[in-house]
Design a protein around this motif. Structure first.
Motif, PDB file in Angstrom:
ATOM      1  N   PHE A 330     -36.955 119.017 -42.169  1.00 25.96           N
ATOM      2  CA  PHE A 330     -36.321 119.899 -43.153  1.00 25.96           C
ATOM      3  C   PHE A 330     -35.395 120.828 -42.479  1.00 25.96           C
ATOM      4  CE2 PHE A 330     -39.563 118.041 -45.422  1.00 25.96           C
ATOM      5  CZ  PHE A 330     -39.244 118.216 -46.924  1.00 25.96           C
ATOM      6  N   ILE A 331     -34.827 120.587 -41.347  1.00 27.73           N
ATOM      7  CA  ILE A 331     -33.871 121.658 -40.596  1.00 27.73           C
ATOM      8  C   ILE A 331     -32.708 122.001 -41.460  1.00 27.73           C
ATOM      9  CG2 ILE A 331     -32.571 119.960 -39.241  1.00 27.73           C
ATOM     10  CD1 ILE A 331     -32.968 121.892 -37.022  1.00 27.73           C
ATOM     11  N   PHE A 332     -32.064 120.964 -42.256  1.00 27.45           N
ATOM     12  CA  PHE A 332     -31.152 121.157 -43.070  1.00 27.45           C
ATOM     13  C   PHE A 332     -31.110 122.454 -43.993  1.00 27.45           C
ATOM     14  CE2 PHE A 332     -28.329 120.488 -46.787  1.00 27.45           C
ATOM     15  CZ  PHE A 332     -27.272 120.083 -46.194  1.00 27.45           C
ATOM     16  N   ALA A 333     -32.576 122.457 -44.491  1.00 29.99           N
ATOM     17  CA  ALA A 333     -32.925 123.666 -45.457  1.00 29.99           C
ATOM     18  C   ALA A 333     -32.783 124.873 -44.509  1.00 29.99           C
ATOM     19  CB  ALA A 333     -34.437 123.437 -45.961  1.00 29.99           C
ATOM     20  N   VAL A 334     -33.225 124.859 -43.435  1.00 29.20           N
ATOM     21  CA  VAL A 334     -33.193 126.163 -42.575  1.00 29.20           C
ATOM     22  C   VAL A 334     -31.452 126.380 -42.377  1.00 29.20           C
ATOM     23  CG1 VAL A 334     -33.752 127.213 -40.450  1.00 29.20           C
ATOM     24  CG2 VAL A 334     -35.174 125.639 -41.369  1.00 29.20           C
ATOM     25  N   ILE A 335     -30.680 125.449 -42.196  1.00 25.17           N
ATOM     26  CA  ILE A 335     -29.436 125.759 -41.965  1.00 25.17           C
ATOM     27  C   ILE A 335     -28.741 126.354 -43.281  1.00 25.17           C
ATOM     28  CG2 ILE A 335     -26.991 124.520 -41.572  1.00 25.17           C
ATOM     29  CD1 ILE A 335     -28.597 122.627 -40.134  1.00 25.17           C
ATOM     30  N   ALA A 336     -29.025 125.539 -44.386  1.00 25.45           N
ATOM     31  CA  ALA A 336     -28.804 126.186 -45.689  1.00 25.45           C
ATOM     32  C   ALA A 336     -29.204 127.632 -45.986  1.00 25.45           C
ATOM     33  CB  ALA A 336     -29.141 125.430 -47.039  1.00 25.45           C
ATOM     34  N   GLU A 337     -30.278 128.063 -45.596  1.00 29.98           N
ATOM     35  CA  GLU A 337     -30.873 129.496 -45.875  1.00 29.98           C
ATOM     36  C   GLU A 337     -30.109 130.367 -45.134  1.00 29.98           C
ATOM     37  OE1 GLU A 337     -35.176 131.547 -46.258  1.00 29.98           O
ATOM     38  OE2 GLU A 337     -34.710 130.095 -44.548  1.00 29.98           O
ATOM     39  N   GLU A 338     -29.843 130.203 -43.759  1.00 30.58           N
ATOM     40  CA  GLU A 338     -29.465 131.178 -42.867  1.00 30.58           C
ATOM     41  C   GLU A 338     -28.108 131.244 -42.574  1.00 30.58           C
ATOM     42  OE1 GLU A 338     -31.862 131.696 -39.394  1.00 30.58           O
ATOM     43  OE2 GLU A 338     -33.294 132.717 -40.816  1.00 30.58           O
ATOM     44  N   LEU A 339     -27.295 130.145 -42.567  1.00 34.77           N
ATOM     45  CA  LEU A 339     -26.018 129.809 -42.497  1.00 34.77           C
ATOM     46  C   LEU A 339     -25.108 129.677 -43.962  1.00 34.77           C
ATOM     47  CD1 LEU A 339     -25.698 127.866 -39.219  1.00 34.77           C
ATOM     48  CD2 LEU A 339     -25.603 130.327 -39.486  1.00 34.77           C
ATOM     49  N   GLY A 340     -25.863 129.329 -44.846  1.00 38.75           N
ATOM     50  CA  GLY A 340     -25.252 129.136 -46.338  1.00 38.75           C
ATOM     51  C   GLY A 340     -25.092 127.787 -46.767  1.00 38.75           C
ATOM     52  N   GLY A 341     -24.672 127.590 -48.066  1.00 38.79           N
ATOM     53  CA  GLY A 341     -24.413 126.270 -48.617  1.00 38.79           C
ATOM     54  C   GLY A 341     -23.135 126.017 -48.139  1.00 38.79           C
ATOM     55  N   PHE A 342     -22.293 126.768 -48.182  1.00 37.54           N
ATOM     56  CA  PHE A 342     -20.722 126.518 -47.624  1.00 37.54           C
ATOM     57  C   PHE A 342     -20.788 125.745 -46.285  1.00 37.54           C
ATOM     58  CE2 PHE A 342     -16.765 127.268 -45.778  1.00 37.54           C
ATOM     59  CZ  PHE A 342     -15.756 126.964 -46.766  1.00 37.54           C
ATOM     60  N   PHE A 343     -21.754 126.488 -45.287  1.00 33.38           N
ATOM     61  CA  PHE A 343     -21.689 125.792 -44.177  1.00 33.38           C
ATOM     62  C   PHE A 343     -22.497 124.468 -44.062  1.00 33.38           C
ATOM     63  CE2 PHE A 343     -23.442 125.116 -39.967  1.00 33.38           C
ATOM     64  CZ  PHE A 343     -22.568 125.638 -38.928  1.00 33.38           C
ATOM     65  N   ALA A 344     -23.416 124.492 -44.784  1.00 32.97           N
ATOM     66  CA  ALA A 344     -24.161 123.025 -45.002  1.00 32.97           C
ATOM     67  C   ALA A 344     -23.429 121.988 -45.534  1.00 32.97           C
ATOM     68  CB  ALA A 344     -25.385 123.363 -45.941  1.00 32.97           C
ATOM     69  N   ILE A 345     -22.363 122.297 -46.478  1.00 35.01           N
ATOM     70  CA  ILE A 345     -21.643 121.278 -47.160  1.00 35.01           C
ATOM     71  C   ILE A 345     -20.427 121.004 -46.165  1.00 35.01           C
ATOM     72  CG2 ILE A 345     -19.687 120.815 -48.704  1.00 35.01           C
ATOM     73  CD1 ILE A 345     -21.372 122.891 -50.606  1.00 35.01           C
ATOM     74  N   CYS A 346     -19.945 121.995 -45.346  1.00 40.64           N
ATOM     75  CA  CYS A 346     -19.114 121.479 -44.247  1.00 40.64           C
ATOM     76  C   CYS A 346     -19.747 120.661 -43.047  1.00 40.64           C
ATOM     77  CB  CYS A 346     -18.505 122.887 -43.358  1.00 40.64           C
ATOM     78  SG  CYS A 346     -17.382 123.804 -44.659  1.00 40.64           S
ATOM     79  N   LEU A 347     -20.963 120.919 -42.896  1.00 47.26           N
ATOM     80  CA  LEU A 347     -21.593 119.943 -41.945  1.00 47.26           C
ATOM     81  C   LEU A 347     -21.632 118.641 -42.547  1.00 47.26           C
ATOM     82  CD1 LEU A 347     -23.100 120.515 -39.127  1.00 47.26           C
ATOM     83  CD2 LEU A 347     -25.295 120.772 -40.705  1.00 47.26           C
ATOM     84  N   ILE A 348     -22.181 118.351 -43.715  1.00 55.22           N
ATOM     85  CA  ILE A 348     -22.300 117.390 -44.050  1.00 55.22           C
ATOM     86  C   ILE A 348     -20.889 116.656 -44.403  1.00 55.22           C
ATOM     87  CG2 ILE A 348     -22.539 115.931 -46.469  1.00 55.22           C
ATOM     88  CD1 ILE A 348     -24.367 117.870 -47.166  1.00 55.22           C
ATOM     89  N   LEU A 349     -19.722 117.271 -44.442  1.00 59.10           N
ATOM     90  CA  LEU A 349     -18.507 116.897 -44.173  1.00 59.10           C
ATOM     91  C   LEU A 349     -18.006 116.257 -42.683  1.00 59.10           C
ATOM     92  CD1 LEU A 349     -16.286 118.944 -46.586  1.00 59.10           C
ATOM     93  CD2 LEU A 349     -17.315 116.614 -47.180  1.00 59.10           C
TER      94      LEU A 349
END
Length: 455
Positions: A330-349
């Motif tokens: 569940f590390i992706f949820a940690v990334i989305a919480e602290e670095l944000g959904g925008f960062f998480a979407i960029c990470l997926i890209l």
């Protein structure tokens, strides 16, 4: 002051992440090598800048010299590794090199924030894995008998998968781990690569019914062993990878259709046979109604993602310790919480740009064995991403697979680095082939010119 810097840096990190991500895709449309090199160099600068800012926040919160030492060790590693890759393999895909190290950087940052001990272990394993991976592309490029070891790959793969029946330990309901010197190792991660080599070697030349039945039987044994181990995430990856490779080898739609039907039937059987599968389906359907039991993981993951919003709470501003299995699944949820959904979407890209590059390389290869090999590794990588992120955001039931290069797990990061190295070897083969064709064309043009001048 720390909170002010944290809030300022989170927006700066988001902006730089956006620029880095855009460059991952604009490079595909650039034809001139000089301009491509400028893009790759700018990516190196951007990734190191993100790394510095995030570790600055970690240091301000931890106030420990160990953080500075650890950051310095990482910085040296990345600079040396980038230099070695770019100089040993001058014709390698710079996009894959940059993305591989960038994703590792994000993994080290998040693990340091969660647990320094795990971050150091991950770092040491990554260093050893990268050192080993430097030999892989040249092996793929130079060793010509890899395609003639079909049955050998199959036997080795079965041995690796079956090793947990003797040495394995149970983790989260699945007996799929082996502990060596206190470090957990998941044999299915290594077996996944061997499995792709096995299928490619078996089907690249011969797609007769007898050959398909033999390959399917051995592939089925791999999957059944993983099911018995209750490692259903790995079993699904193996199954989907085989179905896609079989279709690419035969070009017959009948096989994937039969595979989908078999997979649907197997899912129903697994639901009724395994309690932990049933629990995960129940949690997926209604995590809120089962919050105090099966739905707790998914509910906490969704709370974290929702709390983070577009730009996140900032490092050390969230509550990742409320998320179960936060260092791995569940590390992706940690990334989305602290670095944000925008960062998480960029990470997926960024992940997707690697997948596109994998597929692009596979489509350009002319040798059937190498083409199947690239396709198989691409699908295994891409489907693992889908299972991991899809499970975290409740798009599909959680399957317990890791986020490549970011989640904690020695076997996971080792196998992913090897996958990137094998793809690099295939890319170098194609570059070599293109170079030989170009040289022959120039020689032909030179001969024609000589003939004309003599006349």
């Amino acid at each position: 002051m720390v909170n002010v810097i944290t809030q300022l840096f989170k927006y700066m990190v988001a902006l730089i992440m956006a620029i880095y991500t855009i460059r991952c895709f604009t490079v595909f449309s650039v034809k001139k090598e000089k301009k491509k090199r400028r893009i790759y160099r700018s990516q190196n600068f951007l990734m190191l800048w993100i790394h510095l800012m995030l570790y600055t926040i970690i240091f301000l919160n931890e106030k420990s010299m160990y953080v500075l030492v650890f950051y310095g060790a990482q910085l040296c590693f990345f600079i040396v590794a980038l230099f070695m890759y770019n100089n040993i393999y001058r014709n390698a895909s710079k996009l894959l090199i940059n993305n591989m190290f960038f994703l590792m950087m994000i993994g080290f940052v998040m693990l340091t924030r969660l647990d320094m001990t795990l971050a150091v272990k991950q770092f040491l394993i990554a260093v050893a894995s990268v050192a080993f991976s430097l030999t892989v592309p040249v092996i793929v490029e130079k060793v010509g008998f890899l395609s003639r070891l079909g049955i050998v790959y199959g036997i080795i793969g079965l041995g690796v998968v079956g090793s947990v029946f003797i040495f394995g330990t149970k983790v989260y309901g699945a007996t799929n781990w082996i502990s060596i010197a206190g470090i957990g190792f998941q044999p299915s991660e290594l077996a996944k690569i061997i499995f792709v080599f096995f299928v490619a070697a078996m089907l690249y030349k011969n797609t007769s019914l007898k050959q398909i039945m033999l390959t399917s039987a051995l592939a089925g044994v791999h999957v059944l062993m993983l099911v018995v181990e209750k490692d259903l995430g790995a079993a699904v990856i193996f199954f989907v990878t085989y179905i896609v490779m079989l279709y690419v080898a035969t070009r017959r739609a009948m096989w994937p259709l039969m595979g989908l039907a078999a997979g649907a039937g197997a899912s129903v059987v697994a639901y009724h046979l395994f309690d932990h599968v049933k629990r995960r389906v129940v949690a997926w359907k209604d995590p809120w109604g089962n919050y105090n039991d099966a739905g707790y993981q998914i509910a906490q993951s969704l709370f974290a993602i929702g709390t983070g919003g577009w730009f996140g709470m900032g490092l050390y501003q969230g509550m990742p310790k409320d998320i179960p299995v936060r260092e791995s699944d569940f590390i992706f949820a940690v990334i989305a919480e602290e670095l944000g959904g925008f960062f998480a979407i960029c990470l997926i890209l960024v992940f997707m740009s690697c997948f596109i590059m994998f597929i692009n390389i596979s489509l350009r290869l002319t040798n059937n064995f190498y083409k199947l090999l690239a396709i198989g590794l691409s699908i295994a990588y891409g489907f693992q991403l889908f299972l991991c992120i899809g499970g975290v955001i409740k798009f599909i039931p959680h399957t317990g697979v890791t986020l490549p290069l970011i989640s904690y797990g020695g076997s996971s990061i080792l196998s992913t680095i090897i996958v990137f190295a094998v793809i690099q070897g295939l890319y170098l083969l194609k570059q070599k082939e293109v170079k030989e064709i170009e040289e022959k064309r120039r020689e032909s043009e030179q001969r024609q010119w000589n003939d004309q001048t003599r006349v």
